[in-house]
Design an enzyme around this catalytic site. Sequence first.
Site, short mmCIF file in Angstrom:
data_model
loop_
_atom_site.label_atom_id
_atom_site.label_comp_id
_atom_site.label_asym_id
_atom_site.label_seq_id
_atom_site.Cartn_x
_atom_site.Cartn_y
_atom_site.Cartn_z
N LYS A 112 1.00 -1.08 0.11
CA LYS A 112 -0.04 0.01 0.01
C LYS A 112 0.96 1.23 -0.06
O LYS A 112 1.44 1.60 0.94
CB LYS A 112 -0.86 0.11 1.39
CG LYS A 112 -1.90 1.23 1.08
CD LYS A 112 -2.59 1.63 2.43
CE LYS A 112 -1.55 2.54 3.19
NZ LYS A 112 -1.60 3.92 2.27
N GLY A 131 6.78 4.96 8.50
CA GLY A 131 6.08 5.97 8.55
C GLY A 131 6.17 6.75 10.19
O GLY A 131 7.40 6.53 10.51
N SER A 132 5.38 7.53 10.47
CA SER A 132 5.50 8.37 11.65
C SER A 132 5.42 7.47 12.87
O SER A 132 4.85 6.45 12.87
CB SER A 132 4.33 9.63 11.62
OG SER A 132 3.15 8.90 11.97
N THR A 133 5.81 7.96 13.98
CA THR A 133 5.68 7.31 15.41
C THR A 133 4.37 7.20 15.66
O THR A 133 3.75 6.26 16.19
CB THR A 133 6.67 8.10 16.24
OG1 THR A 133 8.04 8.08 15.99
CG2 THR A 133 6.46 7.31 17.57
N ALA A 160 1.61 7.03 13.76
CA ALA A 160 0.81 6.10 13.06
C ALA A 160 1.44 4.51 13.26
O ALA A 160 0.66 3.63 13.42
CB ALA A 160 1.23 6.15 11.66
N GLY A 161 2.87 4.43 13.65
CA GLY A 161 3.25 3.15 13.96
C GLY A 161 2.72 2.58 15.40
O GLY A 161 2.69 1.53 15.50
N GLU A 184 9.33 0.82 11.24
CA GLU A 184 10.53 1.89 10.93
C GLU A 184 9.98 3.22 10.95
O GLU A 184 9.25 3.75 10.05
CB GLU A 184 11.16 1.65 9.86
CG GLU A 184 12.56 2.42 9.40
CD GLU A 184 12.72 3.59 8.90
OE1 GLU A 184 12.87 4.67 9.90
OE2 GLU A 184 12.51 3.81 7.82
N CYS A 239 13.82 10.47 7.93
CA CYS A 239 13.76 10.03 9.17
C CYS A 239 15.02 10.10 10.05
O CYS A 239 14.81 10.29 11.32
CB CYS A 239 12.89 8.85 9.35
SG CYS A 239 13.69 7.37 8.26
N GLU A 263 9.95 15.65 15.97
CA GLU A 263 10.48 15.74 14.52
C GLU A 263 9.63 16.57 13.86
O GLU A 263 8.54 16.65 13.61
CB GLU A 263 10.06 14.26 14.25
CG GLU A 263 10.74 14.06 12.69
CD GLU A 263 10.29 12.49 12.04
OE1 GLU A 263 11.38 11.94 11.68
OE2 GLU A 263 9.52 11.88 12.55
#
Length: 479
Positions: A178, A230-232, A234-235, A252, A286, A384
Amino acid sequence: MSNSYDAFYIGGKWAKPASSSRFHLINAATEEEIGSVPEASNADIDRAVAAARHAFDHSGWAALPAADRAAALKRFVAALSKRSPDLARAVSSQNGMPIGLSQMLEGQFSIGLVDYYAGLATSVQAEEKRPSQMGTETIVTRRPIGVVAAIVPWNFPVTLALSKIAPALAAGCTVVVKPSPGTILDSYVMAEAAQEAQIPAGVINWVAADRDVGAYLVAHPGVDKVAFTGSTAAGKLIARTCGELLRPVTLELGGKSAAIILDDADLNAVMQGLPMASLLNNGQACYNGTRVLAPESRYAEVVEALAGLASSLVVGDPLDPATHVGPMASSAHRDRVESYIAKGKTEARLVAGGGRPKGQARGWFVQPTVFADVDNSAVIAQEEIFGPVLSVIKYKDDADAVRIANDSAFGLGGSVWTSSRERGLSVAKGVFTGTIGINGYLPSIGSPFGGVRGSGLGRELGPEAIDGYLQYKSTYVFG
């Protein structure tokens, strides 16, 4: 290369979408539409996962001899190589990556990554015998984990897709990819290469979707593992879902890395290397070392050098080879970066940039920006920003530099700049991070890449990545 598509790549074929919804791709430098593609619904995800499941269970891909999987990956490398210029141009047109960088990373490094795993595929032992302390022996078998959901961000869409696809395929898994809604055109180029390479039907599937449909993919009962970059924030959501399902996941995530300039560093050499280590991809990487730690004894000198560096960088059209810094990837992201710059002006001293470049009437551009007299507790030093914004932080001695570097919720990258290799290695050893460079920084295909703390779980790249796509079984033999 056509910029308008009407189908997804599912089951080795171009499949019509289940709805009429579409994504419209915008050139980050001109704000003009450059293409449109279908937007996946849950029904499209169902079809893609079903195709990947069928390929894993019934196509023979998982049980194929490793040499045959390696040969398929080699064909994929050849097909991708022919499309290298198209991949680079597609990425730069969508997210604003300077073309020189996209040619190197998206058009070459990414293909080298697939070639690396093609070579590594035959080194994976499906079975080995080990001594047993209680019985005769133990037989350890390795099997591919199954169907992988690979969720890819917009900043390095080709490299970060292939860093999941290549080890997964080498292990014998099948994949549903995706891509981010902001960078999708490149995925069609990769799909065309997979088709030309005769990757078996259903082994790789591409479906572009928004965040909600992506969440549906993460929780899909037909998925065995999730690989996400992706972002923390979303992770954490993905980790929560996978935790509830007891589903393996590789994350990651974000970073706020430190570039530590020691008092013996050659500043001219540092200024040559920092654009790759701290400002890569318009600041949209990142692992960028956006906290620059400078010794008290040379603080003013470092600030002056960084201000000069930022002011010297050419900001402009990402398709122009002379450009150093392109636009932010979207209007919303530029707004986010500018909000941090506004906050920085209340927390520190602005010494370079801080606005939009003159002469750029269109495009989501931000000037390379440097703040001095930054306290490590400041918002701009802790959160970030994901843009071309550097915070210069003063430290007393090497131990203080390490302390400040470790005073972060993240731990992904970092760098140490010094004239003494031994001293650099000593300082680097004390920094709590997943990766770090001495007098430079760029991930290596053959070494594990990933973070600690808020920067993620698991590793990509290196032989370690394949391990994340394998299941282990021990058979204890007593007679």
